[in-house]
Design an enzyme around this catalytic site. Structure first.
Site, PDB file in Angstrom:
ATOM      1  N   ASN A 267      -0.337 -29.562 -19.390  1.00 23.47           N
ATOM      2  CA  ASN A 267      -1.286 -28.443 -19.287  1.00 23.47           C
ATOM      3  C   ASN A 267      -2.586 -28.740 -20.043  1.00 23.47           C
ATOM      4  O   ASN A 267      -3.396 -27.856 -20.259  1.00 23.47           O
ATOM      5  CB  ASN A 267      -0.638 -27.155 -19.800  1.00 23.47           C
ATOM      6  CG  ASN A 267      -0.210 -27.260 -21.260  1.00 23.47           C
ATOM      7  OD1 ASN A 267      -0.464 -28.276 -21.909  1.00 23.47           O
ATOM      8  ND2 ASN A 267       0.408 -26.218 -21.782  1.00 23.47           N
TER       9      ASN A 267
ATOM     10  N   ASP B  77       1.806 -32.894 -35.664  1.00 23.23           N
ATOM     11  CA  ASP B  77       2.520 -31.627 -35.536  1.00 23.23           C
ATOM     12  C   ASP B  77       4.005 -31.749 -35.881  1.00 23.23           C
ATOM     13  O   ASP B  77       4.525 -32.860 -36.045  1.00 23.23           O
ATOM     14  CB  ASP B  77       2.338 -31.066 -34.113  1.00 23.23           C
ATOM     15  CG  ASP B  77       2.467 -32.123 -33.020  1.00 23.23           C
ATOM     16  OD1 ASP B  77       2.989 -33.215 -33.302  1.00 23.23           O
ATOM     17  OD2 ASP B  77       2.038 -31.858 -31.890  1.00 23.23           O
TER      18      ASP B  77
ATOM     19  N   GLU C  90      -2.388 -25.313 -27.273  1.00 22.41           N
ATOM     20  CA  GLU C  90      -2.137 -24.915 -25.891  1.00 22.41           C
ATOM     21  C   GLU C  90      -3.405 -24.329 -25.266  1.00 22.41           C
ATOM     22  O   GLU C  90      -4.343 -23.978 -25.983  1.00 22.41           O
ATOM     23  CB  GLU C  90      -1.011 -23.870 -25.874  1.00 22.41           C
ATOM     24  CG  GLU C  90       0.292 -24.346 -26.521  1.00 22.41           C
ATOM     25  CD  GLU C  90       1.086 -25.291 -25.637  1.00 22.41           C
ATOM     26  OE1 GLU C  90       0.522 -25.886 -24.696  1.00 22.41           O
ATOM     27  OE2 GLU C  90       2.289 -25.452 -25.898  1.00 22.41           O
TER      28      GLU C  90
ATOM     29  N   HIS D 120      -2.707 -29.884 -23.172  1.00 21.76           N
ATOM     30  CA  HIS D 120      -2.661 -29.700 -24.626  1.00 21.76           C
ATOM     31  C   HIS D 120      -2.780 -31.022 -25.367  1.00 21.76           C
ATOM     32  O   HIS D 120      -2.421 -32.084 -24.857  1.00 21.76           O
ATOM     33  CB  HIS D 120      -1.434 -28.881 -25.073  1.00 21.76           C
ATOM     34  CG  HIS D 120      -0.123 -29.588 -25.017  1.00 21.76           C
ATOM     35  ND1 HIS D 120       1.055 -28.947 -24.695  1.00 21.76           N
ATOM     36  CD2 HIS D 120       0.230 -30.874 -25.273  1.00 21.76           C
ATOM     37  CE1 HIS D 120       2.055 -29.806 -24.765  1.00 21.76           C
ATOM     38  NE2 HIS D 120       1.592 -30.981 -25.098  1.00 21.76           N
TER      39      HIS D 120
HETATM   40  C1  F6R Z   1       3.126 -34.939 -29.848  1.00 20.51           C
HETATM   41  C2  F6R Z   1       2.130 -34.036 -29.327  1.00 20.51           C
HETATM   42  C3  F6R Z   1       2.031 -33.650 -27.885  1.00 20.51           C
HETATM   43  C4  F6R Z   1       2.321 -34.787 -26.911  1.00 20.51           C
HETATM   44  C5  F6R Z   1       2.213 -34.307 -25.467  1.00 20.51           C
HETATM   45  C6  F6R Z   1       2.602 -35.388 -24.486  1.00 20.51           C
HETATM   46  O1  F6R Z   1       2.965 -35.121 -31.241  1.00 20.51           O
HETATM   47  O2  F6R Z   1       1.367 -33.554 -30.096  1.00 20.51           O
HETATM   48  O3  F6R Z   1       0.748 -33.140 -27.646  1.00 20.51           O
HETATM   49  O4  F6R Z   1       1.430 -35.826 -27.142  1.00 20.51           O
HETATM   50  O5  F6R Z   1       3.053 -33.205 -25.277  1.00 20.51           O
HETATM   51  O6  F6R Z   1       3.960 -35.652 -24.625  1.00 20.51           O
HETATM   52  P1  F6R Z   1       4.672 -36.870 -23.885  1.00 20.51           P
HETATM   53  O7  F6R Z   1       4.117 -38.098 -24.498  1.00 20.51           O
HETATM   54  O8  F6R Z   1       6.136 -36.702 -24.210  1.00 20.51           O
HETATM   55  O9  F6R Z   1       4.353 -36.725 -22.448  1.00 20.51           O
END
Ligand code: F6R
Length: 243
Positions: free
Chosen positions: A136, A67, A143, A138
């Protein structure tokens, strides 16, 4: 689904790096699907260390990132393009032309999403997709309530994600409101999935996602339906799973 427990963040990172290294060694021209966020930083550091020792060669490896924030330029230090160069690409011998991150500056979202999806297909698909896990549930920026069938698309970030990601920006107002992300349909096409997760704050969502019902309300729960998923979590993140 296989779940490996690591005692702490370092051990989680080393185990994840071992799994990614095995892929690179077994198939030097593999396609790695990569993630950003705080969770994979230790994994990337470990890969860099092994590369420097001469144990890993990225010269034929290709990558596609999950992403990118919409509207951030590549030189913005919060863009995922910048993150990937900073944490991995500029530190190993990967060819810059073999690395791919959605183009956050492309204003035509339909065009960018179609281009990215086609690109992944033209590379023969993802051999192993690295994922983090949002509070959450994701994965990527998919989401809660995202359709399981979706391919790469543009999303509006939820308040909870903006809240979680504001730590990287000067304030919550500076967090972009949209992102381009591989869809769940795209992620599920990866041949193998490696999800890494650490910390007590994620213990509830780990239990819900991997031991609760499969539902779009918890996007990561869809991984229960994939036939080759490895989860590497530290003890804190795995503390609430049924034993
Ligand atoms: C990042 C991504 C997100 C993260 C998720 C966890 O490319 O796609 O889904 O993997 O938000 O983020 P952290 O590792 O910062 O807790």
């Amino acid at each position: 689904m296989k779940i490996y427990e690591a005692k702490d963040y370092q051990e989680m990172s080393r185990k994840a790096a071992n799994i990614l290294s095995a892929q690179v060694i077994l198939k030097p021209d593999c396609v790695l699907g990569l993630a950003t966020g705080s969770t994979p930083i230790g994994t990337y550091d470990q890969l860099v260390e092994w590369y420097k020792k001469g144990d890993l060669d990225f010269s034929e490896v290709k990558t596609v990132n999950l992403d990118e924030y919409r509207g951030l330029t590549r030189d913005n230090d919060q863009s995922y393009y910048y993150f990937m160069h900073d944490h991995l690409f500029d530190r190993v011998n990967i060819k810059p032309e073999n690395t791919n991150v959605p183009d956050g500056t492309e204003e035509d979202s339909d065009k960018e999403c179609a281009r990215y999806e086609k690109l992944i297909e033209s590379m023969g698909g993802v051999d192993i997709q690295l994922l983090g896990l949002g509070h959450n549930g994701h994965i990527g920026f998919n989401e809660p309530a995202a359709s399981f069938a979706q391919t790469t698309h543009c999303v509006d970030l939820t308040e909870s994600t903006i809240e979680a990601n504001k730590r990287f920006f000067a304030s919550a107002d500076d967090v972009p409101r949209q992102a381009y992300t591989m869809g769940i349909g795209t992620i599920m096409k990866a041949k193998k999935i490696l999800l890494i997760v650490n910390g007590e704050a994620k213990a509830d969502i780990v239990a819900k996602a991997f031991f609760g019902p499969v539902t779009p309300e918890v996007p990561a729960s869809v991984l229960q339906l994939h036939n080759d998923v490895v989860i590497v979590g530290d003890s804190a993140a795995l503390s609430k799973i049924p034993r």
